[in-house]
Design an enzyme around this catalytic site. Structure first.
Site, short mmCIF file in Angstrom:
data_model
loop_
_atom_site.label_atom_id
_atom_site.label_comp_id
_atom_site.label_asym_id
_atom_site.label_seq_id
_atom_site.Cartn_x
_atom_site.Cartn_y
_atom_site.Cartn_z
N ASP A 95 0.79 -1.25 0.00
CA ASP A 95 0.00 0.00 0.00
C ASP A 95 0.81 1.29 0.00
O ASP A 95 0.35 2.32 0.52
CB ASP A 95 -0.95 0.01 1.20
CG ASP A 95 -2.02 -1.05 1.11
OD1 ASP A 95 -2.07 -1.78 0.10
OD2 ASP A 95 -2.82 -1.15 2.06
N LYS A 135 -5.94 -5.31 -3.83
CA LYS A 135 -6.63 -6.01 -2.75
C LYS A 135 -7.76 -5.12 -2.26
O LYS A 135 -7.68 -3.90 -2.37
CB LYS A 135 -5.67 -6.35 -1.61
CG LYS A 135 -5.05 -5.14 -0.91
CD LYS A 135 -4.03 -5.60 0.13
CE LYS A 135 -3.41 -4.44 0.87
NZ LYS A 135 -4.35 -3.69 1.71
N CYS A 165 -2.72 -2.88 7.39
CA CYS A 165 -2.53 -3.74 6.21
C CYS A 165 -1.23 -4.54 6.26
O CYS A 165 -1.20 -5.68 5.80
CB CYS A 165 -2.60 -2.90 4.94
SG CYS A 165 -4.27 -2.26 4.62
#
Length: 252
Positions: free
Chosen positions: A37, A149, A182
């Site tokens: 991310d 995702k 995450c």
């Protein structure tokens, strides 16, 4: 301190990375670098975090060290995998309306139309927009794997596990943001699938609790090194892998 290696035989060149709770020996033919991310929504001016007034300094601080790790990993022939948090334009993969994932991301502005720094139209946390592009300093290169995702874990309803298994990957060198959401979610799911994960602490960032005496970032480092994997840093990774490249160069 005695180093640890997973039970399967180490068949390729082996390096030992200094880490907590103990150093870890890895076969350098079997790791992947996972960047979680590191996208504009979380690490760039004009992204979701910046617009919400969330401090991104610790994420920005991780960029340079992550770039150093990526450069070395690519030269060593390691597989590079990018994960990006993003939804389809209609939010159909965000979960049922009212579900926690849907509701919390809607609160953060998922789907909101915004202007990218170059003036182009973009949308918060939506696929194939400026907001979910990887920050320019860490841009993917030819041959890298880029996966979307739609939950915190990179393994939930993605091709990640299949790709790693097909490539014979046993170890994950993990970087990215945010550490306690995450990154930790992905490491937990990786451990459940028997991957050995090494989190590079200076290549990860977490704004939650950053102003507290003990931050969420620090809490995640502790639980990861105690239960889910190993914690190291970029300097230790470079120290372990760079000499192997030199040996390889001399042998050519």
């Amino acid at each position: 301190m005695t180093s640890h290696s997973p039970e399967e035989a180490l068949s390729g060149p082996v390096v030992t990375i200094e880490a907590k709770p103990v150093p870890i020996a890895i076969d350098v033919t079997k790791p992947a670098i996972v960047i979680v991310d590191m996208q504009n929504d979380f690490g760039a001016e004009g992204g979701l975090f910046h617009r919400a007034g969330i401090d991104t300094s610790m994420i920005r601080a991780a960029v340079a060290q992550t770039g150093r790790v990526l450069d070395l990993a690519r030269r060593a022939g390691m597989k590079v995998v990018y994960l990006k948090m993003a939804f389809r334009p209609d939010l159909s993969d965000a979960g049922a309306p009212g579900s926690p994932n849907y509701a919390r991301h809607l609160m953060l502005g998922a789907g909101t139309v915004v202007r990218a720094p170059n003036g182009a139209e973009s949308r918060v946390l939506i696929r194939d927009t400026w907001n979910t592009d990887i920050v320019p300093e860490l841009a993917p290169e030819a041959g890298d794997i880029v996966l979307y995702k739609h939950r915190f874990s990179g393994f939930y309803q993605t091709e990640l596990d299949g790709i790693l298994k097909q490539a014979g990957i046993k170890y994950l060198i993990v970087t990215g943001c945010t550490t306690s959401v995450c990154v930790e979610s992905t490491i937990r799911d990786a451990m459940f699938r028997d991957y050995s994960c090494v989190l590079l602490a200076d290549c990860a960032g977490e704004p939650i609790g950053n102003d507290l005496p003990r931050s969420n970032h620090e809490a995640s480092l502790l639980v990861i090194q105690r239960l889910f994997g190993w914690v190291s840093d970029s300097a230790a990774f470079v120290k372990a892998v760079e000499p192997q490249l030199a040996i390889h160069a001399r042998s050519r």
